[in-house]
Each structure stands twice: as structure tokens, then as C-alpha cells.
Enzyme design. Structure first.
Site, mmCIF file in Angstrom:
data_model
loop_
_atom_site.group_PDB
_atom_site.id
_atom_site.type_symbol
_atom_site.label_atom_id
_atom_site.label_comp_id
_atom_site.label_asym_id
_atom_site.label_seq_id
_atom_site.Cartn_x
_atom_site.Cartn_y
_atom_site.Cartn_z
ATOM 1 N N ARG A 102 32.383 24.482 18.966
ATOM 2 C CA ARG A 102 32.769 25.734 18.311
ATOM 3 C C ARG A 102 32.695 25.533 16.804
ATOM 4 N NH1 ARG A 102 32.735 31.033 18.969
ATOM 5 N NH2 ARG A 102 34.730 32.099 19.089
ATOM 6 N N THR A 375 25.893 36.717 23.027
ATOM 7 C CA THR A 375 26.039 35.303 23.329
ATOM 8 C C THR A 375 24.993 35.016 24.391
ATOM 9 O OG1 THR A 375 28.393 35.411 22.788
ATOM 10 C CG2 THR A 375 27.734 33.612 24.221
ATOM 11 N N THR A 393 26.555 30.807 20.998
ATOM 12 C CA THR A 393 26.661 32.115 20.364
ATOM 13 C C THR A 393 26.572 32.027 18.854
ATOM 14 O OG1 THR A 393 28.016 34.125 20.280
ATOM 15 C CG2 THR A 393 29.185 32.030 20.203
ATOM 16 N N VAL A 394 26.239 33.179 18.220
ATOM 17 C CA VAL A 394 26.406 33.369 16.779
ATOM 18 C C VAL A 394 27.354 34.535 16.511
ATOM 19 C CG1 VAL A 394 24.227 32.334 16.027
ATOM 20 C CG2 VAL A 394 24.285 34.769 16.680
ATOM 21 N N ASN A 395 27.960 35.074 17.565
ATOM 22 C CA ASN A 395 28.912 36.176 17.541
ATOM 23 C C ASN A 395 28.198 37.517 17.564
ATOM 24 O OD1 ASN A 395 31.536 37.175 17.725
ATOM 25 N ND2 ASN A 395 31.753 37.378 15.519
ATOM 26 N N SER A 446 37.805 31.420 21.585
ATOM 27 C CA SER A 446 36.569 31.862 22.224
ATOM 28 C C SER A 446 36.848 32.393 23.618
ATOM 29 C CB SER A 446 35.587 30.683 22.322
ATOM 30 O OG SER A 446 34.449 31.025 23.087
ATOM 31 N N SER A 447 35.913 33.198 24.128
ATOM 32 C CA SER A 447 35.954 33.632 25.523
ATOM 33 C C SER A 447 34.907 32.919 26.379
ATOM 34 C CB SER A 447 35.714 35.145 25.613
ATOM 35 O OG SER A 447 36.758 35.856 25.009
ATOM 36 N N GLY A 466 29.122 38.149 26.866
ATOM 37 C CA GLY A 466 29.816 39.408 27.119
ATOM 38 C C GLY A 466 31.113 39.577 26.369
ATOM 39 N N GLY A 467 31.356 38.789 25.299
ATOM 40 C CA GLY A 467 32.586 38.940 24.539
ATOM 41 C C GLY A 467 33.810 38.655 25.387
#
Length: 581
Positions: A102, A375, A393-395, A446-447, A466-467
Site C-alpha cells: 500500500r 482497481t 490500484t491507483v485509486n 483499503s478495501s 470495486g472500491g
């Protein structure tokens, strides 16, 4: 297709026990898969992994190839300027580990830096440009996986990504749409314009997209390992670019980045061993809570509406706990043992009425932080039984929109995943508090939820972007596998979600019949569906997620993969060797 998948799941939930009981006498279980399986968000990444396996690499080498190629072909979702969580299983030792890459907060990124002149959250600074970016972790992760777990040199595993960055690939529709959505921000920065504009014209579907500067950055990483990105030429360009755009990173912060090896969360659900992501992911604790709440009911015997009601109530309670207790475990004391215990889940289960929704305002608290849909995930099993579930991810779409000149590296905007101003919603209308406030070197919540499932007969790797909905999509996938669905059916399952606040069920089009939606509303649920729903809908996405999963059936010694049909460039591939037992 979605109506069919929903009906199939209901059919499987009811009939699977009878089907299992009818099986003939058991065969001997295979100890090694007959081949390998890879599922990822892009066909070129899946092929890159298979190419490395064919050269004698293992699942970990393939993971480096898949991850780095996704970093080239899915810039809207991930990249060298972002981070990720990889779940690894070593078949030789039987050990599982989660590698946490992360992003980390720069020391300069204090909460005060993200406030405007009125003391309100400066949304432009929190999601766009250099201030929105944390120190990237993905390059360090690739180096560590290759060095500590792989069989091939890093340079060989990165070769497919370097080739694709050099030769280019066709721009696909989602990539072009994403650029159009972020164009104003991305064209602020000379380094980004140089990559994404063609003679002044933005990239368009069908263009061959070449990234020579990113290829050069990847070559330095391949040649010099960690120092090829976090020190030397690339680091100097990153630091100069961030400074020129008004941000503040230091050479010590880049050179000091470390990947954390963390012990996964492990629990049992109906005979399945679930191995999943610990903090700073919130996914594993939430999964443990939801599934252990749900194991108190025989879901196969319930009608569609009541089964959904109970799943939603489990989601509601897990997401409430996510808000208050979870953050970076290097900075926050997390009561993980309590939150993942069966006794705690039993107590939460006792608060659920079988026929009535629990209003979220009766579960005191405030909303939870989350990350964006953009993501990506991949799943791998090799012929030795090694496996990798990687989520990166990059958000937001295209992260911060900012590429430091000369690097080709699109930086993340993960700083918005922190609680930059306690009690103030972030870009997605949700809030966080002290447990997720930024501090130097701290990792944002994070998720991402890369997960393994295994029982006496099957081994499964599953995950998705998927956030905040990542966790509930993995939950529904686990329930689908438990009901007897195969990998592709699980990848295609329709999705619904509840995250405590806002107090509503969101769902894809076709996830519920009008009758089920009415029954849920009669129980007291607010159901937010797309425009064809019973209540008219007011903003749910038509579809979401990009689930990628692979399965090894040890009874038949067969491998299969499922790639989300919502993503037309995704790919699941199985290679049979004839060497498995």
C-alpha cells in the site's frame, strides 16, 4: 444474463446439497494441478503470465509478469505509480503470506495541507496532482516477489510488460472513456500531455498506445531492482517532477519505502478454509464478520428476498465496525481477535430481525472511507499448487492524473483514502476518523480483498476491484462457490451492496426481480437500483466490478478460470500439461 445468473444461484443454493449427496464413491485427490490457470483484467496480462510459466517460471514469476503488464495496459486502474496487496501461497512449505505494498503518506502531507482558506477540505488537492499521491509501493512489490518467491530473474518476468509498453496496444473503450472523464486534470501537466496526446489529440479507441518512457522506467527496474525505481535516475525524475508541480516528496521517503509481510486472516466457513487480507485492508476482517454471522442460517432454504435481507444485515454490521476500528496496523491498535471471533459474530447475529431491516442510525456511528472502482485483480494457480491473488490500484480513474516528466509513471491519488478532515466526506461522499488519519509513512485504509478458499476437494483464488464494494463482491463470490457454481458463473453473478451509511441497498440492473425489490422494501430496506428498478433508481451503477477467479478441482484434477463478462478485455486462460496427478 444477469437474470439467469441470479436464478441459477437460487437453483444451486436449493439443489446443491442433493447433488453433493448423490456423488459416487470419492476418488483419490490430486496433489498437484494438471497445468496452470490465470485470470486477469486484460488478455495481454494473462498471456504475459502464461509466457513466463512456459519459460519455467512459477506462479510468483507469472504474478510479476501479469502485474507489470496490467500496469502498462490498465493505466486507469493501476500502475507503477500505485500500490497493491498480494496474497501468496507457497505449495512447498504450505505457508500463506500477504505482501502489503500500500502507498505511504509523505511527511509533508499533513491534514492542514488539504484545507482551503475557509478551513474546508480542498477537493482538488486531495484527488488531483502531486499532493494527492502517496509514495508508490508496486515497484518494490514486484522486486520482492521475484527475489524471495520467484524462480526467474526479475528482468525476464518484466520483459512482457517492457515489450507491450514499447510496441503499444490498442486503446479500448473503457480506457478512452476514462480519459475523457479526467481530461481536464490530466492535461494540466506537461508529463501527462506528452504521453496521452497525439499531435494535440487525446487518445481514442483503436489507437496504438505506446509508452517509451514507461518502458525505460521498467528497464531500469529490471536491471537495478529496487534502486532502479526508488533511487537513481527514476527517483530523481520523480522528485523533480513532484517539486516542479508544487508537491513535496523527499529522497529519503522514496528510498525508505518497504513492503510489509503480514499474516493473513484465516477462518472457517461451512467447511471452507478462508485465507484473506488483514489490515491495512479492511476486507478480511469484514469477510470474517459477515460470513460468521451468516453461517447461523441455512441460506439454501430461504427465499430470495429473505436470503438477501440477511446478507445485507451482515454487510451493514461489518461496515459499521470497519469505520471505527480499522486503519494501518503499524499505527493503530486494532481489536482483530475480537472482530474476527465467532462469539462476536454470534452477538451481531442476535441483533438481526429475520423479517425487518435494522435502520443504520440504530447502529451508532458515522460512514466509512473507501477507494474507487478503478482497481484491478488477477488470480493464478500453477502446476505445483502455488497460488497468487493480486489486487492493485491507483485509486481514481487515472489516479492523480499527474505523470512526472520523463518517467511515464502515472501517480496515484490514494491520499484521498485517508480521513484528511475528520467527519468530512471524501470524493465518494464517505467519511473517516482518527484511525485513518494521515501520518508520515502511514498506509491508508483499503478495501482490496485478495482471498483463497479451500476445502477437501477445491482450491480457489478470488478477488475484484470495486472500491468499498470489493468486499461484498468477494462475499457474494464465496457464497456462489459454496452453492456449487463454477468459476465463470461466480464471475458473472449479479451484485448488490450495503455499507451501513448511506442506509440503502445498491444493486446492479437485474440483480433483483421487481417482486424481490418490493419484498425488501416491505421489510424496511431502501433499495437503490438503476433506472429500470421498482423505485426508479437514483444513481446505482448499471454494473460494477471486474472479478477474476481461478479454481482447482482436486477430485477431477481440472483447472478452470472465470473472468468478469462486464469487462470485454478481461481474460481467463488454462494451460494443461498432462503432468498433474
Amino acid at each position: 444474463m444477469k437474470h439467469f445468473a441470479r436464478s441459477f444461484l437460487l437453483f444451486a443454493l436449493v439443489l446443491a446439497p442433493a447433488a453433493w449427496a448423490a456423488q459416487t464413491a470419492p476418488q483419490a485427490l490430486a496433489t498437484h494441478p494438471d497445468g496452470a490457470a490465470i485470470a486477469s483484467g486484460h488478455e495481454l496480462a494473462t498471456k504475459a503470465g502464461m509466457e513466463i510459466l512456459a519459460k519455467g517460471g512459477n506462479a510468483f514469476d507469472a504474478a510479476v509478469a501479469v502485474s507489470s503488464t496490467l500496469a502498462v495496459v490498465e493505466p486507469i486502474s493501476s500502475g507503477l505509480g500505485g500500490g497493491g496487496l498480494f496474497m501468496l501461497h507457497d505449495a512447498r512449505t504450505g505457508k500463506d503470506v500477504m505482501l502489503d505494498a500500500r502507498e505511504t503518506s509523505p511527511a509533508s502531507a499533513t491534514p492542514e495541507r488539504f484545507l482551503d482558506g475557509n478551513g474546508d477540505l480542498d477537493r482538488d488537492r486531495s484527488v488531483n496532482g502531486p499532493w494527492s499521491a502517496g509514495i508508490p509501493g508496486l515497484p518494490a512489490l514486484l522486486v520482492q516477489v521475484a527475489r524471495e518467491h520467484g524462480r526467474l530473474p526479475l528482468s525476464e518476468s518484466l520483459a512482457p510488460a517492457i515489450r507491450v509498453a514499447t510496441d503499444g496496444f490498442p486503446v479500448y473503450a473503457r480506457m478512452a472513456r476514462g480519459y475523457a472523464a479526467r481530461r481536464e486534470v490530466m492535461e494540466r501537466y506537461p508529463g501527462t500531455r506528452e504521453v496521452y496526446l497525439r499531435n494535440g489529440r487525446p487518445i481514442a479507441e483503436g489507437d496504438i498506445f505506446k509508452q517509451p518512457e514507461l518502458a525505460h522506467t521498467l528497464r531500469l527496474l529490471a536491471d537495478k531492482g529496487f534502486d532502479g525505481f526508488y533511487r537513481g535516475q527514476t527517483a530523481q525524475k520523480l522528485l523533480a517532477g513532484v517539486k516542479k508541480a508544487g508537491g513535496q516528496w523527499t529522497a529519503a521517503e522514496l528510498a525508505g519505502y518497504t513492503v510489509r509481510a503480514r499474516e493473513p486472516i484465516v477462518f472457517d466457513y461451512r467447511g471452507w478454509k478462508i485465507t484473506t487480507a488483514p489490515p491495512p485492508s479492511s476486507g478480511g476482517i469484514a469477510l470474517a464478520s459477515m460470513l460468521q454471522i451468516l453461517e447461523g442460517w441455512d441460506l439454501a432454504r430461504l427465499d430470495d428476498a429473505h436470503r438477501t435481507h440477511l446478507v445485507v444485515e451482515a454487510m451493514r454490521r461489518a461496515y459499521r465496525d470497519r469505520t471505527f476500528f480499522l486503519g494501518d496496523p503499524d499505527f493503530v491498535q486494532i481489536p482483530q481477535k475480537v472482530l474476527t471471533s465467532r462469539d462476536y459474530a454470534q452477538g451481531l447475529r442476535a441483533t438481526i430481525h429475520p423479517d425487518k431491516a435494522t435502520p443504520s442510525d440504530l447502529l451508532s456511528g458515522n460512514p466509512t472511507p473507501l477507494e474507487d472502482d478503478e482497481t484491478t485483480h488477477f488470480s493464478i494457480i500453477d502446476g505445483e499448487g502455488n497460488r497468487v491473488g493480486g489486487t492493485q490500484t491507483v485509486n481514481l480513474l487515472y489516479g492523480s492524473g499527474f505523470i512526472p516528466a520523463g518517467t511515464g509513471v502515472l501517480l496515484n491519488n490514494e491520499m484521498d483514502d485517508f480521513a484528511l478532515k475528520p467527519g468530512t466526506p471524501n470524493a465518494f461522499g464517505v467519511m473517516g476518523y482518527e484511525a485513518n488519519a494521515p501520518k508520515p509513512g502511514k498506509r491508508m485504509l483499503s478495501s482490496m480483498t485478495p482471498t483463497f478458499m479451500e476445502n477437501d476437494e477445491k482450491v480457489i483464488v478470488i478477488g475484484t476491484p470495486g472500491g468499498s464494494r470489493i468486499i461484498t463482491m468477494v462475499l457474494l463470490g464465496i457464497l456462489g462457490y459454496d452453492a456449487g457454481l463454477d468459476a465463470q458463473q461466480v464471475a458473472a453473478l449479479p451484485r448488490y451492496h450495503h455499507q451501513w451509511l448511506p442506509d440503502e441497498i445498491s444493486a446492479e440492473s437485474g440483480a433483483f426481480t421487481p417482486e424481490v425489490a418490493r419484498q425488501l422494501q416491505a421489510m424496511g430496506h431502501k433499495v437503490d437500483l438503476p433506472g429500470d428498478s421498482a423505485d426508479g433508481g437514483r444513481g446505482s451503477s448499471h454494473v460494477w466490478g471486474n472479478l477474476q477467479t481461478v479454481e482447482w478441482n482436486r477430485r477431477s484434477n481440472t483447472l478452470s478460470g472465470g473472468s468478469d463478462p462486464r469487462n470485454p478485455v478481461g481474460s481467463a486462460e488454462v494451460r494443461r500439461t498432462g503432468k498433474g496427478d
